[in-house]
Design a protein around this motif. Structure first.
Motif: not given
Ligand SMILES: Nc1ncnc2c1ncn2[C@@H]1O[C@H](COP(=O)(O)OP(=O)(O)OP(=O)(O)O)[C@@H](O)[C@H]1O
Ligand SMILES: [Mg+2]
Lengths: 546, 246
Positions: A185-186, B51, B55, B69, B72-73
């Motif tokens: 995700r991401g 990182k 954005e 939403d 999210v990583k």
């Protein structure tokens, strides 16, 4: 579509109220010549790549005995992982993932899931049913991970060679090798770039079915194929021996279907269905007097009674485990936790009773019964000089006896009759239900509905009464056993007594209703209908059955 | 979704270490977990090799409904996602004070994703500000690492004082001792006496241990790369104790 389409996750699972977690894994068919080495060299210039050591993974697809996951459009996949088991729970159609995580133990029941969120979601799909292995897949996996300049994994590529292994036959069926692209995700953009890069040259073609479906197809397994109701094929005019044997054969098939599940204790439903077949067979054997040699019948009668006896205690504990939640609801919130020792007790006894049951079902005695039963069922029709009795006549005679008995019992019950009288009457109406089930094909569907309706209505009252009465008796028995095992605190005892009192109160209400209900059943019209259907043959009926 | 935040007015007490290790353990136990790195310094993001950059920056986050939403990583660990820190978060206070309900902005931002997770852990910066007010409003529990020194304990008094003036009924305060050193008499003394005064102090304490400092090199929680070490065991115990409070 399983792959390409990106759709709003919440739309596809709106009916379950399940939120989505991650983008689905993408799956591609690759040609046999395409290797990990090729993959790496395609990507090497542009990405930092790390190889994981190749692994052998056993993956299994779990579902309830009656495929509730599958039928709800879900796939529950489990594979052994480094520190436990990797669970992936996803949509069958879209591949959207509901849950993906590592757990220490494979959840077999919804309440085994640790996190409350998952627990509730599993409960919604499978209720109190258990998950069992449906299709085990052995997989050789080679993994490449793409890292960014922080050393963070941003995409995983897995080359999997799968084999479906069927335990019963030790048969292995290889599936074509496939590439799995597992996004993070991401980091979706990277996935797109990589796919673009690979797709053009490697000739990847997307696979639009879930791996479960591929595995099922490979071994020719049909999900949802599960039989738990006997289908009797009795024809009007058939010889009674032949018809009874046919019904017993059908019940025997049901016993065999469920034997393994009952021994493994995969789900309480297996034992339930096994016992249902045992009880019905025992009744038929009982009623087959005169059709077969008395010594043969006596042997089977004894052995089926024994089967009933060794399987009953486990079933009883199962029932109380299934009832447990309803018990909690009967108690005020402040008392609920005091039922915990009861649950523990049930679980312990379940283990104990089930191990005894297993000993019995795997014993030489059971094997001997099985052997004799099979040869009895497949024996040729005995030659007899006497004209064969027909099943129609036997069915009517048995059913009519049962009806008369029921009416006699009902007529003798008044407000002061002890509970035992209602319990016996329940047994009669239960038997009557079995008989109607056995012989339903002999009767006109409309006519049978007209008598079943009032019978069912009466049956429900008796069933409710018996249920409440038995629960109290059994709860008291459990309570006393717990006390003698010294696992009952005062508070827990009070909680259990509270339950018993609550059930007794409910029973009182049902008991008071009984008189009125019985009067509603015992009308001239119903009696006339019963006599017309099952009573001693009149001219008209003889015409009917010819 | 339960919300747990690590917090202390004082810096360097173990907030980030606690947030990252508990987030890892929660995910491991099966909670769908999200860690929000709300400290512009980005230490938690760093530990997960992500990182520290949004954005959209903080302004974009406030404006666009789906921005959070999209921020999210996934971490490298199953079931654990992270919202990275961003330097513009220094300006969260300013951005929030432009709105109608300045203290409720964080909770508002979380609403669209709250059904996706069972647990949100927030790692916060050491300060009392509009940001922390937002955290107090959103969170169910505040995990407060206390180094058993007089200075550190004083900050706990300050915090209690703050809540006396601005009560937050819904918020459970869970202080616990962090980075303690048994060899130091003062630590022992405070750990013996303070729990008598504050019943809410958790039973589990996290010892000072060299292994924890390696998190910066390994760039992973200590419970992951040294699961049998003393601090890892302490963090597992802490998680078990915190989980019971849910
Ligand atoms: N139990 C421990 N034993 C040894 N060192 C520790 C321990 N806990 C934290 N540290 C170290 O102390 C320093 C501060 O810890 P951490 O970053 O967790 O605190 P913090 O409260 O988040 O700090 P800040 O206020 O700067 O955000 C770090 O270098 C960390 O490695
Ligand atoms: Mg910090």
């Amino acid at each position: 579509m399983f792959v390409t389409k990106k759709r709003s996750f919440t739309d596809s699972v709106a009916n379950l109220g399940l939120p989505g977690l991650a983008e689905p894994t993408l799956i591609y068919d690759i040609s046999n010549r395409f290797s990990l080495h090729d993959l790496r060299s395609r990507l090497a210039g542009s990405y930092r790549i790390e190889d994981d050591p190749p692994t052998h993974v056993i993956r299994s697809y779990l579902d309830t005995f009656d495929w509730r996951m599958y039928r709800s459009g879900l796939v529950f996949e489990v594979s052994a992982a480094k520190q436990g088991y990797q669970i992936v729970w996803r949509q069958l159609q879209t591949g959207d993932i509901l849950l993906s995580q590592v757990v220490r133990q494979i959840p077999r029941f919804s309440w085994d899931a640790q996190a409350p969120g998952i627990r509730e979601r599993m409960q919604a799909v499978m209720q109190m049913r258990a998950l069992e292995d449906k299709v085990p897949v052995h997989s050789d996996v080679q993994t490449l991970r793409l890292l960014d300049d922080e050393g963070k994994t941003v995409l995983r590529l897995e080359l999997r060679s799968d084999r479906v292994v069927l335990a019963q036959s030790a048969k292995q069926i290889a599936l074509p090798p496939r590439l799995y692209v597992i996004p993070y995700r991401g980091y979706e953009k990277i996935r797109e770039r990589v796919l673009h890069r690979l797709g053009a040259k490697a000739g990847l073609s997307p696979v639009d079915e879930d791996p479960l479906v591929s595995a099922l197809k490979a071994v020719g397994l049909k999900p949802g194929a599960y039989r738990n109701r006997p289908r009797y094929h009795v024809q009007p005019g058939q010889a009674a021996e032949q018809a009874v044997r046919g019904m017993l054969e059908e019940l025997h098939a049901l016993m065999q279907t469920n034997l393994d599940g009952a021994c493994r204790d995969a789900d309480s439903e297996f034992l339930h269905d096994f016992r249902a077949a045992v009880v019905r067979s025992a009744l038929l054997i009982d009623k087959a007097e005169g059709l077969f040699p008395e010594s043969t019948l006596r042997f089977f009668r004894d052995e089926f009674t024994w089967l009933d006896k060794i399987t009953r205690p486990t079933r009883q504990v199962d029932i109380y485990l299934l009832l447990f939640e309803s018990y909690e609801k009967r108690l005020p919130a402040s008392l609920r936790r005091y039922l915990d020792p009861f649950r523990e007790y049930l679980k312990d006894h379940k283990r104990l009773e089930h191990s005894k049951l297993k000993v019995g079902l795997l014993s030489p005695r059971y094997r001997a019964l099985e052997q004799r039963w099979q040869s009895f069922l497949s024996a040729p029709q005995p030659k007899s000089d006497a004209a064969p009795s027909r099943i129609d006549a036997l069915a009517r005679e048995l059913t009519w006896d049962c009806c008369q008995h029921l009416l006699a019992q009902g007529g003798a019950i008044d407000r002061f009759s002890p509970p035992g009288h209602l319990l016996s009457m329940y047994e009669t109406i239960e038997q009557l239900g079995f008989l109607l089930e056995f012989f339903s094909e002999l009767y006109d569907a409309r006519k049978i509905a007209a008598v079943s309706q009032p019978l069912n209505r009466l049956g429900r009252v008796l069933d409710a009464f018996r249920d409440l009465e038995m629960q109290q008796i059994t709860l008291r028995k459990f309570r006393d056993e717990m006390r003698s095992e010294e696992r009952l605190t005062r508070a827990s005892m009070e909680a259990m007594d509270h339950l018993v009192a609550d059930l007794a109160e409910q029973e009182r209400v049902v008991r008071e209703e009984f008189g009125g209900r019985y009067r509603k059943f015992n009308t001239k019209k119903t009696r006339k209908r019963l006599r017309a259907m099952f009573g001693p043959t009149s001219k008209a009926q003889e015409q009917d059955s010819k | 979704m339960k919300i747990l935040a690590t917090y202390n007015i004082k810096g360097g007490v173990g907030k980030t270490t606690t947030a990252t290790n508990l987030a890892y353990l929660a995910a491991w136990e099966g909670y769908r977990t999200l860690l929000w790195d709300l400290d512009p310094q980005g230490a938690a993001s760093f530990y997960f090799r992500i990182k520290p950059k949004l954005e959209t920056g903080v302004r974009g986050l406030m404006r666009k409904k789906s921005a959070l939403d999209e921020a999210v990583k996934a971490t490298d660990f199953e079931g654990l996602d992270l919202i990275p820190a961003d330097f513009s978060f220094r300006n969260f206070d300013i951005a929030a004070s432009d709105t109608k309900q300045p203290a409720k902005q964080l909770l508002r931002l979380l609403r669209p994703i709250s059904s996706e997770y069972d647990l949100l852990i927030i790692d916060s910066a050491p300060s009392i500000s509009l940001t922390s007010e937002n955290i107090f409003y959103a969170a169910d529990m505040l995990l407060i690492p206390l180094i058993p020194t007089t200075l550190s304990v004083r900050t706990y008094y300050q915090l209690l004082d703050y809540f006396r003036k601005r009560p937050a009924q819904h918020l459970k305060l869970l202080p616990f001792f962090s980075m303690y050193d048994r060899r130091r008499a003062l630590h022992r003394e405070i750990m013996r006496t303070l729990p008598n005064e504050f019943r809410e102090i958790l039973n589990t304490s996290i010892p000072n241990a060299k292994k924890v400092e390696r998190m910066g090199l390994e760039r992973a929680p200590v419970v992951h790369f040294a699961p049998q070490s003393k601090p890892a065991r302490a963090y597992r115990k802490l998680w078990a104790e915190v989980e019971k409070k849910f």
